[in-house]
Design a protein around this motif. Structure first.
Motif, mmCIF file in Angstrom:
data_model
loop_
_atom_site.group_PDB
_atom_site.id
_atom_site.type_symbol
_atom_site.label_atom_id
_atom_site.label_comp_id
_atom_site.label_asym_id
_atom_site.label_seq_id
_atom_site.Cartn_x
_atom_site.Cartn_y
_atom_site.Cartn_z
ATOM 1 N N PRO A 56 -0.839 -51.718 36.718
ATOM 2 C CA PRO A 56 0.154 -52.164 37.701
ATOM 3 C C PRO A 56 0.826 -53.493 37.375
ATOM 4 O O PRO A 56 2.034 -53.658 37.613
ATOM 5 N N HIS A 57 0.076 -54.457 36.798
ATOM 6 C CA HIS A 57 0.679 -55.772 36.533
ATOM 7 C C HIS A 57 1.731 -55.710 35.431
ATOM 8 O O HIS A 57 2.495 -56.666 35.245
ATOM 9 N N GLN A 58 1.789 -54.609 34.706
ATOM 10 C CA GLN A 58 2.780 -54.448 33.650
ATOM 11 C C GLN A 58 4.073 -53.809 34.152
ATOM 12 O O GLN A 58 4.989 -53.574 33.357
ATOM 13 N N LEU A 59 4.163 -53.560 35.445
ATOM 14 C CA LEU A 59 5.328 -52.910 36.041
ATOM 15 C C LEU A 59 6.109 -53.892 36.910
ATOM 16 O O LEU A 59 5.565 -54.879 37.405
ATOM 17 N N SER A 60 7.373 -53.585 37.126
ATOM 18 C CA SER A 60 8.187 -54.347 38.075
ATOM 19 C C SER A 60 7.809 -53.955 39.505
ATOM 20 O O SER A 60 7.109 -52.955 39.731
ATOM 21 N N GLY A 61 8.304 -54.725 40.472
ATOM 22 C CA GLY A 61 8.019 -54.410 41.868
ATOM 23 C C GLY A 61 8.519 -53.035 42.267
ATOM 24 O O GLY A 61 7.828 -52.283 42.960
ATOM 25 N N GLY A 62 9.720 -52.690 41.827
ATOM 26 C CA GLY A 62 10.262 -51.377 42.148
ATOM 27 C C GLY A 62 9.462 -50.255 41.510
ATOM 28 O O GLY A 62 9.251 -49.202 42.123
ATOM 29 N N GLN A 63 9.010 -50.471 40.279
ATOM 30 C CA GLN A 63 8.192 -49.452 39.617
ATOM 31 C C GLN A 63 6.856 -49.277 40.330
ATOM 32 O O GLN A 63 6.371 -48.153 40.488
ATOM 33 N N ARG A 64 6.255 -50.367 40.786
ATOM 34 C CA ARG A 64 4.981 -50.259 41.505
ATOM 35 C C ARG A 64 5.156 -49.487 42.810
ATOM 36 O O ARG A 64 4.287 -48.696 43.199
ATOM 37 N N GLN A 65 6.288 -49.702 43.477
ATOM 38 C CA GLN A 65 6.526 -48.953 44.712
ATOM 39 C C GLN A 65 6.737 -47.475 44.416
ATOM 40 O O GLN A 65 6.358 -46.618 45.216
ATOM 41 N N ARG A 66 7.324 -47.158 43.274
ATOM 42 C CA ARG A 66 7.465 -45.750 42.882
ATOM 43 C C ARG A 66 6.087 -45.118 42.664
ATOM 44 O O ARG A 66 5.851 -43.975 43.066
ATOM 45 N N VAL A 67 5.189 -45.890 42.046
ATOM 46 C CA VAL A 67 3.832 -45.383 41.839
ATOM 47 C C VAL A 67 3.131 -45.191 43.181
ATOM 48 O O VAL A 67 2.454 -44.173 43.408
ATOM 49 N N GLN A 68 3.303 -46.151 44.098
ATOM 50 C CA GLN A 68 2.663 -46.014 45.404
ATOM 51 C C GLN A 68 3.191 -44.784 46.152
ATOM 52 O O GLN A 68 2.423 -44.048 46.787
ATOM 53 N N LEU A 69 4.491 -44.554 46.059
ATOM 54 C CA LEU A 69 5.076 -43.380 46.706
ATOM 55 C C LEU A 69 4.520 -42.092 46.083
ATOM 56 O O LEU A 69 4.152 -41.157 46.809
ATOM 57 N N ALA A 70 4.429 -42.065 44.753
ATOM 58 C CA ALA A 70 3.881 -40.885 44.086
ATOM 59 C C ALA A 70 2.425 -40.671 44.475
ATOM 60 O O ALA A 70 1.991 -39.542 44.718
ATOM 61 N N ARG A 71 1.649 -41.746 44.540
ATOM 62 C CA ARG A 71 0.238 -41.613 44.929
ATOM 63 C C ARG A 71 0.116 -41.093 46.355
ATOM 64 O O ARG A 71 -0.728 -40.227 46.644
ATOM 65 N N ALA A 72 0.954 -41.588 47.259
ATOM 66 C CA ALA A 72 0.890 -41.148 48.650
ATOM 67 C C ALA A 72 1.208 -39.663 48.788
ATOM 68 O O ALA A 72 0.594 -38.955 49.595
ATOM 69 N N LEU A 73 2.143 -39.172 47.976
ATOM 70 C CA LEU A 73 2.599 -37.792 48.124
ATOM 71 C C LEU A 73 1.853 -36.808 47.227
ATOM 72 O O LEU A 73 1.935 -35.598 47.440
#
Length: 250
Positions: A143-160
């Motif tokens: 996660p620390h290697q990603l931008s804020g927007g990329q991390r939110q994309r990962v969180q959205l993918a994890r949620a769904l």
């Protein structure tokens, strides 16, 4: 003997109905933040929630998530009382809450691993979601290697990825810059078109509420308003009066 669950990636599920019945919401021992609240979120609906700070938006989400029991009245899913968190309801925060020691792929796989979905199926689901959120080349990053927007994309993918029937979102795009926020809104609209999930989306941004919502709940005013459709960013003339009404409630 352990059991496993297989979750087909492409199967669409019906969204959950969420409701509050004469509910008082808040923490035990102090006056309720929200009282005598009646609200019904229909299956597959996107309900955006706006209101001034301290009016109970996050409290509402936590109650529907099963993290905070009503002080009085009832919170239900499909007519059954919500008494605890459940796999059918995913909660998405403003701060991504990714596990820093797990790769992007492993974070997305987490809800499936908890449900003992076989590894091959988890990998297939994660690959599908990485593609959908346009992060296929970042599966092995932390996660620390990603931008804020990329991390939110990962969180959205994890949620769904676990195919919840309801997604509860607490200002998930609030910390993003305007361009990234707009892209995340469009991504969310595209993904929800396929999942059928019910969404309750808390935001301070009136334009975001108008763009994403099928209806808008004004907590401070105790009103729920319909939003004109089809959903368009350039529909200012159709939403001007509604926008003024929302702003007046804040």
């Amino acid at each position: 003997m352990s059991t496993t669950t297989t979750l087909p990636v492409t199967t669409t599920r019906t969204g959950a109905e969420l409701a509050l019945h004469r509910a008082e919401l808040g923490h035990a021992g102090v006056p309720p933040v929200l009282g005598e609240l009646d609200l019904r979120v229909t299956p597959g609906e996107v309900l955006t929630v706006v209101g001034p700070s301290g009016c109970g938006k996050s409290t509402l989400l936590r109650t529907l998530a099963g993290l905070l029991p009503p002080l009085a009245g009832e919170a239900t899913q499909d007519g059954q009382p919500i008494r605890r968190p459940g796999a059918d309801r995913a909660l998405v925060f403003q701060h991504d809450a990714l596990l820093p020691w797990r790769t992007v792929r492993a974070n997305i796989e987490l809800p499936l691993a908890i449900r003992r979905v076989p590894r091959t199926e988890r990998r297939r689901a994660a690959a599908d979601w990485l593609d959908r959120v346009e992060l296929s080349g970042h599966a092995g990053r932390l996660p620390h290697q990603l931008s804020g927007g990329q991390r939110q994309r990962v969180q959205l993918a994890r949620a769904l990825a676990g195919r919840p029937r309801a997604v509860l979102m607490d200002e998930p795009f609030g910390a993003l810059d305007a361009h990234t926020r707009s892209g995340m809104q469009d991504l969310l609209v595209d993904i929800l078109r396929d999942t059928g999930a019910t969404v309750v989306f808390v935001t301070h941004d009136v334009d975001e509420a108008l763009y994403l919502g099928d209806r808008i709940a004004l907590l401070a005013a105790g009103q729920v308003l319909d939003v004109p459709h089809p959903r368009r960013r350039d529909a200012a003339s159709a939403t001007t009066a509604l926008r003024r009404r929302i702003l007046a409630s804040l």
